[in-house]
Design an enzyme around this catalytic site. Structure first.
Site, PDB file in Angstrom:
ATOM      1  CG  LEU A 149      26.973 -34.229  -9.392  1.00 49.05           C
ATOM      2  CD1 LEU A 149      27.296 -34.371  -7.919  1.00 49.05           C
ATOM      3  CD2 LEU A 149      27.748 -33.045 -10.000  1.00 49.05           C
ATOM      4  CG  LEU A 388       9.575 -30.390 -25.507  1.00 48.51           C
ATOM      5  CD1 LEU A 388       9.284 -29.209 -24.603  1.00 48.51           C
ATOM      6  CD2 LEU A 388       9.135 -30.093 -26.926  1.00 48.51           C
TER       7      LEU A 388
END
Ligand code: YNC
Ligand code: MG
Length: 388
Positions: A149, A388
């Site tokens: 996926l 981040l």
């Protein structure tokens, strides 16, 4: 073998060390009219959704997916627990595109089962400033792993990025895929050693007792640098100038303007903290340090459920020695109840890590560029970029 990544415009392992290849974009942009109009096909039970993170319900769904399925350490003791405020901050910088906040739902139940995002950024590689997409929060529900996926999601976000006429991306990952531009290491500075040892984050050193350990990591009650204070809105122009000048020395660094600095560095409670040194005589802003807040869930511990971690972000020293500045950052983090302060060995961080009692972690963080070739891997200290 990397069945997917070998088909993508990224540096390939077989090309490592081939100095005849030019640095820069690997593929030229295609005309926008040639970019595929339709989303990529998902397995029949699933459908694409664009996640409106302004919406509390959707943001909660994303938060829950990530909190239960996002990155864990190698021993599966901790899992990142990005707060909702953090997600909203990370995903809505100046000029962000809602269409890049992509989810996958199960058609029947409408349950959110996968997520991937991008945000726009300008990043400089050596002398070349390009519009990039920064990529994060790739996550597939634990029950849907290893079904290929992820490649479909990466292709779909790439398609939507191309539709905005952007052709490069930067991202970091704990896994090795073709081909890191640099490999960094996390270092950890205990602030609350007793809790860190109790939850298995760190171990008592050889020939150490708990009370000696607590004493070893003890920090002063207040910061030592004169003029050290929290950054405010009025500081944005000065901080932008300071940071721009400082980041020039690194091979790869963001190209921040004032809007970016206001978004990415102005303090936001429980998300990002920034401090600076204002000279008591001249009122000039001479130094800057910052960290962001990313707790981890503590899995399977009877006494504690959350580890409060600060992550070193952008730091600039021109007058205050970097080591002293970072010690002040540790002091404010300790005062604000963080358990640990983490830092990568990027920029000039190596100059203070050992002295300030950071210890090396066992995980690595690899930096990547999509559709941009770098001839030779960079040393972490050549990186001026924290994702981040
Ligand atoms: C990863 N982290 O190698 P190959 S970091 C990129 N980044 O492909 P499947 C990854 N690729 O090797 P699963 C990757 N992890 O056969 C795996 N892959 O060529 C590659 N974990 O797919 C892998 N979040 O669906 C392989 O694997 C292929 O079911 C296998 O799903 C992977 O956000 C994943 O660590 C990571 O949720 C979703 O394990 C899943 O295992 C998971 O069978 C926990 O996929 C959470 C986690 C990753 C955090 C991150 C950065 C993402 C960068 C994505 C790349 C963006 C490219 C730029 C776009 C271009 C825009 C332009 C222009
Ligand atoms: Mg899968």
């Amino acid at each position: 073998r990397h069945r997917f990544w070998e088909t993508q415009p990224v540096g390939q392992f077989r090309d490592l060390g081939d100095t005849s290849l030019p640095e820069g974009p690997i593929e030229a942009p295609t005309p926008l009219s040639d970019v595929r109009r339709d989303p990529y096909n998902l397995p029949a039970q699933y459908e694409w959704t664009t996640c409106d993170i302004d919406d509390d319900h959707t943001c909660t769904e994303v938060y829950n997916l990530l909190t239960q399925n996002y990155v864990e350490d190698d021993e599966n003791m901790f899992r990142f627990n990005y707060s909702m405020e953090f997600l909203r901050w990370a995903l809505r910088p100046p000029g962000y595109f809602k269409s890049w906040h992509i989810g996958v739902r199960a058609k029947a139940s409408q349950k959110l089962v996968a997520f991937i995002t991008g945000v726009p950024a300008r990043i400089r590689v050596r002398d070349d400033v390009v519009k990039w997409r920064r990529s994060t929060f790739l996550c597939v529900h634990k029950k849907l792993r290893s079904k290929r996926l992820a490649p479909v999601m990466i292709k779909e976000v790439t398609r939507r990025v191309h539709l905005e006429n952007i052709w490069q991306a930067s991202y970091t990952a704990g896994v090795v895929i073709p081909t890191p531009i640099s490999t960094c290491r996390y270092w950890h500075r205990s602030l609350n050693p007793k809790k860190l040892i109790d939850v298995g984050f760190s171990r008592l050193g050889a020939r150490m007792t708990m009370s000696r350990t607590v004493k070893l990591y003890k920090l002063p009650e207040s910061t030592v640098t004169k003029g050290f204070r929290k950054m405010e809105l009025r500081d944005v122009p000065a901080v932008t100038r300071l940071l721009k000048e400082y980041l020039r020395q690194f091979a790869v660094a963001p190209d921040f303007d004032q809007d970016d600095v206001e978004h990415w560095l102005l303090p936001l409670e429980n998300v990002v903290d920034s401090y600076l040194v204002e000279s008591p005589e001249t009122h000039e802003i001479t130094d800057f340090c910052s960290f962001y807040t990313l707790p981890s869930s503590i899995l399977n511990n009877p006494n504690y459920s959350l580890l409060k971690a600060a992550y070193s972000y952008y730091n600039v020293s021109t007058k205050t020695p970097l080591q002293q500045l970072m010690n002040d950052a540790l002091i404010v983090a300790k005062k604000n109840d963080y358990d640990v302060f983490n830092a990568l060995d990027v920029m000039q961080n190596e100059s203070f890590l050992k002295e300030l009692k950071f210890g090396p972690g066992d995980g690595h963080l690899h930096y990547y560029l999509y559709n941009y070739r770098i001839r030779k891997a960079l040393h972490p200290s050549e990186l001026g970029l924290v994702l981040l």
